[in-house]
Design a protein around this motif. Structure first.
Motif, PDB file in Angstrom:
ATOM      1  N   ASN A 348       0.835  -1.201   0.000  1.00 49.85           N
ATOM      2  CA  ASN A 348       0.000   0.000   0.000  1.00 49.85           C
ATOM      3  C   ASN A 348       0.870   1.251   0.000  1.00 49.85           C
ATOM      4  OD1 ASN A 348      -2.656  -1.041  -0.088  1.00 49.85           O
ATOM      5  ND2 ASN A 348      -2.518  -1.633   2.063  1.00 49.85           N
ATOM      6  N   ASN A 349       0.255   2.352  -0.225  1.00 51.03           N
ATOM      7  CA  ASN A 349       0.973   3.623  -0.322  1.00 51.03           C
ATOM      8  C   ASN A 349       1.133   4.224   1.073  1.00 51.03           C
ATOM      9  OD1 ASN A 349       2.235   5.887  -1.387  1.00 51.03           O
ATOM     10  ND2 ASN A 349       0.306   6.945  -1.824  1.00 51.03           N
ATOM     11  N   ASP A 350       1.966   3.594   1.882  1.00 48.50           N
ATOM     12  CA  ASP A 350       2.161   4.077   3.251  1.00 48.50           C
ATOM     13  C   ASP A 350       3.639   4.220   3.599  1.00 48.50           C
ATOM     14  OD1 ASP A 350       2.781   1.419   3.259  1.00 48.50           O
ATOM     15  OD2 ASP A 350       1.396   0.842   4.846  1.00 48.50           O
ATOM     16  N   ARG A 351       4.439   4.539   2.600  1.00 51.29           N
ATOM     17  CA  ARG A 351       5.863   4.757   2.843  1.00 51.29           C
ATOM     18  C   ARG A 351       6.096   6.137   3.452  1.00 51.29           C
ATOM     19  NH1 ARG A 351       8.754   1.869  -1.238  1.00 51.29           N
ATOM     20  NH2 ARG A 351      10.588   3.176  -0.901  1.00 51.29           N
ATOM     21  N   MET A 352       7.212   6.282   4.124  1.00 51.04           N
ATOM     22  CA  MET A 352       7.644   7.577   4.638  1.00 51.04           C
ATOM     23  C   MET A 352       8.269   8.352   3.472  1.00 51.04           C
ATOM     24  SD  MET A 352      10.531   8.259   7.565  1.00 51.04           S
ATOM     25  CE  MET A 352      11.023   9.902   8.064  1.00 51.04           C
ATOM     26  N   GLU A 353       7.516   9.296   2.930  1.00 46.70           N
ATOM     27  CA  GLU A 353       7.973  10.039   1.755  1.00 46.70           C
ATOM     28  C   GLU A 353       8.939  11.146   2.174  1.00 46.70           C
ATOM     29  OE1 GLU A 353       7.453   9.111  -1.200  1.00 46.70           O
ATOM     30  OE2 GLU A 353       5.971   7.545  -0.772  1.00 46.70           O
ATOM     31  N   MET A 354      10.068  11.218   1.474  1.00 48.27           N
ATOM     32  CA  MET A 354      11.079  12.251   1.722  1.00 48.27           C
ATOM     33  C   MET A 354      11.612  12.739   0.386  1.00 48.27           C
ATOM     34  SD  MET A 354      13.242  10.471   4.846  1.00 48.27           S
ATOM     35  CE  MET A 354      13.439   8.885   4.017  1.00 48.27           C
TER      36      MET A 354
END
Length: 814
Positions: A348-354
């Motif tokens: 799912n789209n639950d990564r820590m975005e940086m």
């Protein structure tokens, strides 16, 4: 009937119960009796989850490869049930050689789920393959396959390239995995396979299955693939003729065909994961009542009762609101026994975005660069940042990062090649390859059969909080002292501080002081007294598992890393060699500046022990000196201590009677400058040794020195710690190791003139910060560093975790 739980990621996380932190591992909540046999399975899972939460560890390193003389900088991340383990305090990290001997090991303090650390590699470090192993005490209660390990390569900077590529990987093997675990007769079966060479790395293969259709076999990603087969009956057996990319052909036998039981088919469609039970015999009434249970992180997320007689054998698991990770789907019979199992990965789209919000890159020598990182809008982000030379520092594309480690490899047994690749995008080909990993690996954090019978792991290592000093007191008759107390004066040589503590002695004669926090080593002066104020009290301190000299047993053999292209290594090794020269110059200059400030002639600290012990030909010579009076060695004996410390010296076999070789011959052995043999030195306690000198061949100080020599010196009175501090009377001394002191990363500030700046700047790691400060208002972090004398391109690597347990990595070159 179908019941499912699809809460948000943060609601799936499980918090640490008070009983765990208190060490009361036998405490279990009272549960009502199960309504049926399927409820018993759910309660067994809940009970296991409450008593044995999952703790995981990941190490972020500043580089992928190292040279002797460099420092391995790292940060340990600790999670508990997918959340940052804010209660964790102790992280154990070991550096192991290829024979699983401990070369270095340290205890690092964990704060806010992070533990900065470093290992300094001496210039004499033997080149070769090593492993970093990291774990908490709680993790030792479970399968060692789930402790964190990472293979690294350490090179000799004096050489122009790395070792030759391994040419022994011509042989190969293929393993076959029927979906669900069983090859069912009369049913269409999906069979996955994985082809590896004899080093354990994937190879591409083609072949043919010996069945009526001559089914084609072809790997589609990293030696993995699938094919379909429908066995006619239980007496059928199948073989596959497989050919490797190098032209070698071999025949392999598939698993036996089953005419009883059941299998499980899974179709992962992202938001929904469909499943279908496949009974071997639709008329078998014993299989009429089945149940499907899906769990993630030891928490129930789905349960469905199936009825084969009514044709109810399939369903789907809503996965759109589950956290990313491995979902274990198990099919049970009506007796509660597992019949089939399948893993599926929830993506799912639950990564820590940086990302990099701003950058001011200076490529000129010794100029300042600035990067501004943009982080998620969360209460707290915990990140570490490394900046290295993008041209001079090789990259290991197979190294796992925080995402692939905590979400994938930490939950399955078996080796996953290049795990980061599966998280590069969500294209159908990538997701299909990720499903091949699920089909060809097993999840074994617990056994359904055992927990259903209330057979739980033995807790030998309680959840730790700080450093604990404990033991038992006995009287002159050897019986435990009942009542009384143990008075302690605790001194810390590292900062000359001291404190007083008093530990009560319980009815079993035991005492315990927990939650101690101190750096390096504590000198504990103690005095026991019984309830009647008697003085004849003997004290025996418990030896912590980390203080014992034991050889580590790794569950899997050390994998020989693929050879690095020598052209990319050339600049790295040349720069590392120059950096070592600069470091020596800095150290020598520091010692000189200290000496000119005193009037009397002062012996250098590193020469003190050697000057006191050695004489004649033993006082000089070309070689290595190891001052054990400055260490707390944990090796079995001197031979284990010397393993991997001296380039060219080979110490192999049984450490009680090892084989020694240097330049094709045996080095001479000396004890206190008298010739001796292996049996004498192998039985010598390492704690009695003050100094070890290893002379390169040839050694002119005695017979048998053509192949070098090893000279061992036992401690004299002055080198044993004083039994009593002059200011402390009537107390005995006990030394207790504490948290390792982490060296500060050297980051020059060229805006200020300093004498040391006259030296060349050959840093390969330009910036390392294990705890980057994050602005909680703007959710940004600033990274500033000065360039060295030569770098033109920079590689920035950021890894981290949020307070909600989402993990992320950013890698970008400038």
């Amino acid at each position: 009937m179908q019941v499912h739980n699809t809460k948000k990621r943060r609601h799936l996380k499980w918090m640490v119960p008070v009983t765990l932190l208190a060490g009361v591992m036998g405490a279990v909540a009272v549960m009502p009796p199960p309504a049926d046999w399927s409820d018993h399975l759910v309660q067994a899972l809940q009970q296991y989850n409450n008593r044995y939460p999952q703790e995981k560890v990941f190490l972020h390193l500043d580089k992928d490869y190292y040279a002797a003389g460099e420092t391995i900088w790292f940060k340990g991340y600790v999670t508990l049930q997918g959340l940052p383990s804010t209660q964790a305090t102790n992280l154990y990290v070991e550096l192991l050689d290829k024979n699983n001997n401990i070369v270095q090991k340290k205890l690092f303090a964990v704060f806010n789920a992070g533990a900065p650390g470093n290992f300094e590699l001496p210039e004499a470090q033997k080149p070769g393959t090593y492993q970093l192993r990291a774990y908490t005490a709680w993790m030792l209660n479970f399968d060692p396959a789930f402790t964190y390990t990472r293979t690294i390569e350490i090179f000799d900077p004096a050489k122009k390239g790395g070792p030759a590529a391994d040419s022994t990987a011509a042989d190969f093997s293929v393993q076959f995995f029927p979906e669900g675990g069983n090859l069912i007769a009369g049913q269409a079966n999906t069979v996955a396979f994985k082809a590896i060479d004899n080093n354990g790395y994937p190879i591409e293969v083609t072949g043919t299955l010996k069945d009526p259709k001559n089914t084609a076999i072809k790997s589609v990603h990293d030696g993995m693939g699938t094919f379909e087969i429908t066995p006619a009956g239980g007496s059928d057996s199948y073989q596959a003729v497989v050919k490797s990319a190098k032209g070698q052909s071999k025949t392999f036998t598939l698993p036996a065909v089953q005419t009883t039981g059941a299998s499980l088919k899974v179709f992962n469609k992202g938001a929904r994961i469909f499943y279908q039970a496949v009974p071997a015999n639709m008329g078998d009434t014993a299989l009429n009542k089945l149940v499907v249970i899906a769990q993630m992180g030891q928490q129930l997320v789905y349960k469905a009762l199936l009825d084969v007689s009514e044709g109810r054998i399939s369903g789907f698991i809503p996965a759109d609101k589950l956290p990313s990770g491995i979902l274990q789907i198990t099919l049970f019979g009506n007796n509660g026994a597992p019949l089939a199992e399948r893993l599926a990965f929830v993506r799912n789209n639950d990564r820590m975005e940086m990302d990099v919000l701003e950058s001011d890159v200076a490529r000129e020598p010794r100029k300042k660069s600035t990067f501004v990182l943009r982080l998620p809008d969360t209460l707290q982000s915990n990140i570490s940042v490394a900046v290295t030379d993008a041209d001079a520092v090789p990259v290991d594309k197979n190294a796992a990062d925080i995402v692939s480690t905590l979400l994938l490899t930490s939950d399955i047994k078996g080796y996953v090649y290049n795990p980061n690749w599966y998280f590069k995008d969500t294209n159908p080909a990538t997701l299909q390859a990720l499903d091949l990993v699920m089909l060809t690996n097993g999840w074994r954090r617990f056994s359904w059969e055992k927990i259903a019978k209330n057979e739980f792991p033995e807790v030998r290592y309680p959840y730790e909080q700080g450093v604990t000093v404990k033991g038992i007191t006995t009287g002159v008759n050897g019986r435990p002292i009942v009542g009384g107390k143990l008075d302690m004066i605790i001194k810390l040589p590292v900062d000359s501080s001291s404190m007083f503590a008093s530990a009560p002695i319980d009815e079993k004669g035991q005492f315990n002081i927990a939650n101690m926090v101190f750096p390096d080593t504590a000198y504990i002066y103690y005095q026991g007294s019984d309830a009647k104020k008697g003085k004849d009290v003997n004290v025996k301190f418990d030896i912590h598992f980390f203080d014992r000299a034991t050889q580590v047993k790794i569950p899997y053999p050390l994998r020989v890393p693929p050879a690095v292209d020598n052209s990319s290594l050339k600049l790295f090794l040349a720069t590392a060699a120059e950096s070592n020269k600069v470091n020596r110059a800095i150290n020598n200059k520091t010692v000189y500046l200290q000496e000119v400030n005193v009037n009397a002639k002062k012996i250098k600290p590193e020469e003190t022990t050697e000057k006191r012990y050695t004489s004649g030909m033993f006082s000089g010579g070309d070689g290595y000196s190891f001052d054990l009076t400055k260490e707390n060695p944990t090796a079995y004996n001197i031979f284990q201590y010397l393993q991997s410390k001296v380039a060219g010296l080979q110490i192999t076999g049984d450490l009680s009677n090892p084989s020694l070789s240097w330049r094709g011959g045996k080095p001479g052995l000396y004890l206190n400058e008298m010739q001796t043999d292996i049996s004498m030195l192998s039985t010598l306690s390492i704690n009695d040794v003050a100094l070890i000198k290893v002379f390169r061949p040839p050694f002119m100080g005695g017979f048998g020195g053509a192949n070098g020599a090893i000279a061992v010196y036992t401690k004299k009175g002055g080198d044993n710690p004083p039994a009593n501090d002059p200011s402390i009377k009537g107390f005995q001394l006990y030394k207790k190791a504490g948290y390792a002191i982490v060296k500060t990363f050297y980051s020059p500030d060229y805006s200020v003139k300093k004498e040391v700046h006259a030296l060349p700047d050959k840093r390969l790691t330009l910036y390392w910060n294990p705890n980057v400060a994050v602005d909680t208002l703007t959710h940004t972090a600033k990274v500033e560093f000065y360039n060295n004398d030569f770098s033109k391109r920079f590689r920035v690597v950021v890894q981290g975790i949020t307070d909600e347990g989402t993990v992320g990595k950013l890698e970008q070159e400038f």
